[in-house]
Design a protein around this motif. Sequence first.
Motif, short mmCIF file in Angstrom:
data_model
loop_
_atom_site.label_atom_id
_atom_site.label_comp_id
_atom_site.label_asym_id
_atom_site.label_seq_id
_atom_site.Cartn_x
_atom_site.Cartn_y
_atom_site.Cartn_z
N MET A 156 -4.96 -14.74 -0.14
CA MET A 156 -6.33 -14.61 -0.61
C MET A 156 -7.24 -14.38 0.57
O MET A 156 -7.17 -15.08 1.57
N GLY A 157 -8.13 -13.39 0.48
CA GLY A 157 -9.00 -13.03 1.59
C GLY A 157 -10.27 -13.85 1.63
O GLY A 157 -10.48 -14.77 0.86
N ALA A 158 -11.12 -13.47 2.54
CA ALA A 158 -12.41 -14.15 2.70
C ALA A 158 -13.30 -13.88 1.50
O ALA A 158 -13.24 -12.82 0.89
N LYS A 159 -14.10 -14.87 1.17
CA LYS A 159 -15.09 -14.71 0.11
C LYS A 159 -16.39 -14.31 0.76
O LYS A 159 -16.79 -14.87 1.77
N ARG A 160 -17.06 -13.30 0.17
CA ARG A 160 -18.26 -12.74 0.81
C ARG A 160 -19.43 -12.67 -0.17
O ARG A 160 -19.24 -12.52 -1.36
N LEU A 161 -20.63 -12.70 0.42
CA LEU A 161 -21.86 -12.55 -0.34
C LEU A 161 -22.83 -11.77 0.51
O LEU A 161 -23.07 -12.13 1.67
N HIS A 162 -23.38 -10.69 -0.04
CA HIS A 162 -24.38 -9.91 0.69
C HIS A 162 -25.73 -10.61 0.54
O HIS A 162 -26.12 -10.99 -0.56
N ILE A 163 -26.40 -10.80 1.66
CA ILE A 163 -27.70 -11.46 1.67
C ILE A 163 -28.70 -10.59 2.42
O ILE A 163 -28.31 -9.73 3.21
N SER A 164 -29.99 -10.82 2.15
CA SER A 164 -31.01 -10.02 2.83
C SER A 164 -32.31 -10.81 2.91
O SER A 164 -32.51 -11.77 2.17
N ARG A 165 -33.17 -10.34 3.79
CA ARG A 165 -34.51 -10.92 3.90
C ARG A 165 -35.21 -10.83 2.55
O ARG A 165 -35.89 -11.75 2.10
N GLU A 166 -35.02 -9.70 1.87
CA GLU A 166 -35.65 -9.47 0.57
C GLU A 166 -35.16 -10.49 -0.48
O GLU A 166 -35.95 -11.04 -1.24
N SER A 167 -33.85 -10.76 -0.51
CA SER A 167 -33.31 -11.66 -1.53
C SER A 167 -33.60 -13.14 -1.24
O SER A 167 -33.75 -13.93 -2.17
N VAL A 168 -33.70 -13.50 0.02
CA VAL A 168 -33.92 -14.90 0.40
C VAL A 168 -35.41 -15.23 0.47
O VAL A 168 -35.84 -16.34 0.18
N GLY A 169 -36.21 -14.25 0.86
CA GLY A 169 -37.66 -14.45 0.92
C GLY A 169 -38.11 -15.14 2.20
O GLY A 169 -37.50 -14.98 3.26
N GLU A 170 -39.18 -15.93 2.09
CA GLU A 170 -39.81 -16.57 3.25
C GLU A 170 -38.86 -17.44 4.07
O GLU A 170 -39.09 -17.67 5.24
#
Length: 102
Positions: free
Chosen positions: A1-15
């Motif tokens: 089983m490989g790594a689990k990933r999540l794309h994150i961004s300044r836009e999605s996280v906010g302040e």
Amino acid sequence: MGAKRLHISRESVGEAWPFTFDKGTLSCLKPKLLIVTDTKAKVTYALNWHTLLMAPNKSWRSVEESLLPSASTPAPEQGLRLIQEQAVSLCTCSMLDFRPQC
């Protein structure tokens, strides 16, 4: 089983976004190995001390190098804790888990 990933961004996280880069990939490699990769620069940062111990062998950097100065964001430490919590939740995902981060 490989790594689990999540794309994150300044836009999605906010302040609460704590990083100097705008987009990244959050990964759980093993239950305690948490990293975030700057998507554009292709630089990987260790998100916790377990991962930091392996960083020199993997060419990873300390997450401290990627944090915004305190004056640039309300509290980079709080934002970093939020990101670390998201990474930990990736580690707890199972194949039957339908949470967005899984």
